[in-house]
Design an enzyme around this catalytic site. Structure first.
Site, mmCIF file in Angstrom:
data_model
loop_
_atom_site.group_PDB
_atom_site.id
_atom_site.type_symbol
_atom_site.label_atom_id
_atom_site.label_comp_id
_atom_site.label_asym_id
_atom_site.label_seq_id
_atom_site.Cartn_x
_atom_site.Cartn_y
_atom_site.Cartn_z
ATOM 1 N N HIS A 96 0.815 -1.223 0.000
ATOM 2 C CA HIS A 96 0.000 0.000 0.000
ATOM 3 C C HIS A 96 0.850 1.276 0.000
ATOM 4 C CE1 HIS A 96 -3.581 -2.338 0.473
ATOM 5 N NE2 HIS A 96 -3.255 -2.782 1.672
ATOM 6 N N ASP A 131 -2.501 -10.803 -2.272
ATOM 7 C CA ASP A 131 -3.051 -10.280 -1.016
ATOM 8 C C ASP A 131 -4.518 -9.898 -1.260
ATOM 9 O OD1 ASP A 131 -1.970 -8.885 1.771
ATOM 10 O OD2 ASP A 131 -3.656 -7.807 0.879
ATOM 11 N N ASP A 218 -4.383 -12.972 3.511
ATOM 12 C CA ASP A 218 -5.630 -12.509 4.121
ATOM 13 C C ASP A 218 -6.853 -12.816 3.259
ATOM 14 O OD1 ASP A 218 -4.621 -10.685 2.328
ATOM 15 O OD2 ASP A 218 -4.678 -8.972 3.699
HETATM 16 ZN ZN ZN Z 1 -4.084 -7.333 2.731
#
Ligand code: ZN
Length: 324
Positions: A96, A131, A218
């Site tokens: 990110h 992810d 995740d």
């Molecule tokens: Zn993540």
């Protein structure tokens, strides 16, 4: 992570690396130097909240620079033929973080620092980001670079609310960003269809020299932060595919993953799958973990895979028109 690798009978096949810190110059290939200096000062002063999601402590700068350095070290080791794939169990995550913004637990974009070092050496890089969250930072950093193919499968809508189907790359790099934004509940069969029908053909056409994986776990069905429904067996199947593309030149980074048991199991089967297609380093028996969860099926998201396939087929047809 170490527990998962041990449980999978992989300890003898895995060579541990002692990561070094990435230098400012190496990180400045993707990050603004004033941003890097500000994060370093912030951590040295004791840390705190960088944004509502992102906490930094006094040790975060050391951890983040070593996470980025681990990727650079892995490239050196693999380039010398001292291994066939690298899995970097590092934190904090990185995908990110963009040029001058920390976000979503991320300070330094480790995968991007590694990809940028490879680009500086003239290599072509595919970045596979499985992810559960879209890697907005990585996408931004290579948006207009025709030498990096960025592929992300992620839950949508979900933080950071980027990664739509029609985000496909900048004017100099059409089709080199591929987003597969799937709904909550999506299962592994849909991810595999996406990899087989969309991603693998794109990768083959792109012909990368190296594969960088943003391997967050995740998307696992037990993860408390997302609604995706994959199992560790699904991650094994994804890793088997990734292992075929650039044998000997694969660097996988741990990104997110917030259920400890899911993280341990998924890491183990991913490392096993990366090794299964490779020459195994060291000695000893390498077997899969005793209990890989079965693959999952039946969730939504097939329509997203089909839409992604269509968008990228159109971009390819356009580019072929110009070629002729
Ligand atoms: Zn993540």
């Amino acid at each position: 992570m170490a527990r998962g690798i041990e449980a999978a009978g992989l300890r003898d096949a895995v060579v541990e690396l002692e990561p070094r810190a990435a230098t400012s110059a190496e990180m400045a290939r993707v990050h603004d130097p004033t941003y890097l200096a500000a994060v370093e000062r912030f951590c040295e002063a004791g840390g705190g909240m960088v944004d509502p999601d992102t906490v930094a402590s006094v040790d975060s700068w050391t951890a983040a620079t070593h996470a980025a350095g681990a990727g650079l070290e892995a490239v050196e080791v693999l380039s010398e033929g001292r291994g066939d794939a690298a899995f970097l169990a590092v934190r904090p995550p990185g995908h990110h973080a963009s040029a001058s913004t920390a976000r979503g637990f991320c300070l330094v974009n480790s995968a991007a620092v590694t990809a940028a070092a490879l680009r500086a050496a003239g290599e072509r890089v595919v970045i596979i980001d499985w992810d559960a969250h879209h890697g907005n930072g990585t996408q931004d950093l290579f948006w207009n670079d025709p030498g990096v193919l960025y592929v992300s499968a992620h839950e949508f809508p979900l933080f950071p609310h980027t990664g739509r189907l029609d985000e496909t790359g900048g004017p100099d790099a059409p089709g080199t960003t591929c987003n597969i934004p799937v709904p909550a509940g999506t299962t592994g069969d849909v991810y595999l269809a996406a990899f087989d029908d969309v991603v693998e053909p794109l990768v083959e056409r792109f012909a990368p020299d190296w594969t960088v994986v943003s391997a967050g776990f995740d998307a696992h069905r037990r993860d408390p932060l997302t609604g995706l429904a994959l199992s560790s067996g699904d991650f094994a199947a994804l890793a088997e595919r990734v292992a075929r593309w650039t044998p000997g030149r694969i660097v996988a980074f741990l990104e997110g993953g917030y259920d400890e048991q899911a993280l341990v199991e998924s890491t183990a089967v991913t490392v096993a799958a990366l090794l299964s297609e490779q020459r195994v380093i060291g000695t000893g028996h390498v077997g899969g973990p005793a209990e890989t969860e079965p693959p999952t099926t039946g969730g939504p998201g097939r329509d997203v895979v089909e839409a992604t396939r269509r968008i990228h087929a159109t971009i390819r047809e356009e580019s072929e028109k110009f070629d002729h």
